[in-house]
Design an enzyme around this catalytic site. Structure first.
Site, short mmCIF file in Angstrom:
data_model
loop_
_atom_site.label_atom_id
_atom_site.label_comp_id
_atom_site.label_asym_id
_atom_site.label_seq_id
_atom_site.Cartn_x
_atom_site.Cartn_y
_atom_site.Cartn_z
N GLY A 150 0.81 -1.21 0.00
CA GLY A 150 0.00 0.00 0.00
C GLY A 150 0.84 1.25 0.00
O GLY A 150 2.07 1.20 0.18
N GLY A 152 0.69 5.75 0.87
CA GLY A 152 0.02 6.89 1.48
C GLY A 152 0.63 8.17 0.95
O GLY A 152 1.51 8.14 0.08
N PHE A 154 2.73 10.29 2.26
CA PHE A 154 4.16 10.40 2.50
C PHE A 154 4.76 9.04 2.85
O PHE A 154 5.83 8.98 3.44
CB PHE A 154 4.44 11.37 3.65
CG PHE A 154 3.88 12.74 3.43
CD1 PHE A 154 4.52 13.63 2.59
CD2 PHE A 154 2.71 13.13 4.05
CE1 PHE A 154 4.01 14.90 2.38
CE2 PHE A 154 2.19 14.40 3.85
CZ PHE A 154 2.84 15.29 3.00
N VAL A 157 3.75 1.16 2.54
CA VAL A 157 3.48 0.11 3.52
C VAL A 157 3.99 -1.21 2.96
O VAL A 157 3.69 -1.57 1.82
CB VAL A 157 1.98 0.00 3.84
CG1 VAL A 157 1.74 -1.08 4.89
CG2 VAL A 157 1.44 1.34 4.33
N LYS A 172 4.72 0.51 8.13
CA LYS A 172 4.47 1.76 7.42
C LYS A 172 5.74 2.60 7.48
O LYS A 172 6.20 2.96 8.57
CB LYS A 172 3.29 2.50 8.06
CG LYS A 172 2.83 3.73 7.29
CD LYS A 172 1.58 4.33 7.92
CE LYS A 172 1.06 5.53 7.14
NZ LYS A 172 -0.18 6.09 7.73
N ASP A 266 -11.76 10.62 9.32
CA ASP A 266 -11.48 10.12 7.97
C ASP A 266 -12.03 8.72 7.79
O ASP A 266 -11.38 7.85 7.19
CB ASP A 266 -9.98 10.14 7.69
CG ASP A 266 -9.64 10.08 6.20
OD1 ASP A 266 -10.54 10.39 5.38
OD2 ASP A 266 -8.50 9.73 5.85
#
Length: 399
Positions: A150, A152, A154, A157, A172, A266
């Site tokens: 994955g 994000g 910044f 993962v 992460k 979120d």
């Protein structure tokens, strides 16, 4: 008398065009190219052909890659590694930085557009200039890093397993050199809040390891992906199946709202993970804030527009009221049973207006108690919107 090219024969016109074409090429105005890399909002159109049309709309948060690898659903308690203690620890590792230093200034306006109104980052392309020099066989605290699962804003993962016990975790890896002062402040707040959370419906943070420019976060690895991936496969759920998943989401939100007084800010399909036995775990506390605090007045709001409550859209700063999370829960519930988002549009401002006007349709084939719960979660008036306790005690969840 000279004649224009349009008065010439076809052959003469071709000859004339071939003559002037090099001049046209030299004088042609170049296309306008806007380099958004410096703003940290590089965007690549979504390419997953399995998605419904609703998940391909350019303004939807669903285009963001899932934190974990997509898979299917199944059903128990936890995927938490048995060899790790729940309490998170933090280490400051004195090693050379693995990321080249680079400072990028982001204005509040650009940050607002990137995080809330504009399409979220879908790619996080790791270029040679900005990516951490981390290979797949790097060792972190006894864990061997594996495949990327994955991305994000910044971060990247990676799946990792312990060399001795074989325990699986997600690591992460956050590139702090790309962050502004506000981003770093939010990261510290995220870690502070996340370390304090201990609940079966919350992804557990186990350890934080920091270098000069990099932060490694060891947390639960959820092998079955997120709800977006699951819905992209099954399209929509029957009420009984949706009820099980939604109830577990609400149990996690109840813990946040009532026990620790935190607003997630979120909640969306991508941030609801499924364990290897199909149980829900809420993740991503990057926008989480404490309730009823007034120290966020100088921050720009972040999140996903399609899940944003009308009262939050009207404010440029984060609201600390838990009712904003309840609205997001209503959007999630609607998506689970309908297979579409309640508010959709390809144009952000029009989508924003639909949310402000509460323009959505509840299919009549849904049970009356489910319709009632959806309308209660998506009540425009916050005084009429239900609390998390009222959601859990709703007739639909109690049936």
């Amino acid at each position: 008398m000279n004649i224009t090219p349009f008065q010439k024969t076809n052959e003469e016109f071709k000859s004339y065009f071939n003559f002037i074409q090099p001049t046209l090429e030299r004088t042609k105005v170049p296309s306008l190219l806007i380099d958004t890399n410096s703003l940290g909002i590089t965007y690549t159109p979504y390419q997953n052909k399995l998605d419904d049309d609703i998940f391909k709309q350019l303004n939807f948060p669903h285009m963001k890659k899932s934190l974990y690898s997509p898979s299917s659903d199944s059903s128990s308690t936890s995927c938490s590694p048995t060899t790790l203690k729940p309490a998170a620890t933090e280490e400051l590792v004195n090693v050379d930085s693995i990321i080249p230093k680079k400072t990028i200034a982001v204005s509040p306006a650009a940050s607002f557009l990137a995080n809330f109104m504009s399409p979220p980052d879908n790619s996080f392309v790791l270029s040679n200039n900005t990516s951490p020099q981390i290979n797949q066989h790097m060792m972190i605290d006894g864990y061997l890093l594996g495949e990327s699962v994955g991305f994000g804003g910044f971060s990247i993962v990676r799946k990792a397993h312990h060399q001795t016990t074989g325990t699986l975790v997600a690591v992460k890896i956050i590139n702090q050199h790309l962050m502004t002062a506000t981003d770093k402040m939010r990261l510290e707040r995220e870690l502070t809040i996340w370390k304090s959370l201990h609940h079966p419906r919350i992804t557990q943070l186990y350890k934080i390891i920091k270098t000069d420019q990099t932060c490694f976060i060891l947390c639960d690895y959820c092998s079955e992906g997120n709800l977006l991936s699951f819905l992209n496969t099954v399209k929509k759920l029957e009420e009984e199946q949706a009820k099980k998943i939604f109830k577990e989401i609400c149990q996690g939100v109840y813990y946040l709202h009532v026990d620790v007084k935190v607003c997630h800010k979120d909640l969306k399909l991508e941030n609801i993970l499924l364990s290897d036995q199909g149980h829900v775990k809420i993740c991503d506390f990057g926008l989480a804030i404490y309730q009823n605090h007034h120290r966020y007045a100088d921050e720009w709001v972040g999140g996903s527009l399609a899940y944003a409550s009308p009262e939050q859209i009207k404010q440029p700063n984060p609201l600390t009221c838990p009712k904003t999370d309840i609205w997001s829960l209503g959007v999630i519930l609607y998506a689970l049973v309908v297979g579409a988002l309640p508010f959709t549009d390809t144009y952000d401002l029009r989508l924003q207006q639909k949310i402000l006007d509460a323009q959505y349709d509840v299919p009549m084939h849904l049970s009356s108690h489910l319709q009632q719960l959806i309308r209660s979660c998506l009540a425009h008036d916050t005084d009429k919107r239900c609390t998390i306790d009222q959601v859990l005690n709703s007739k639909w969840l109690k049936e």
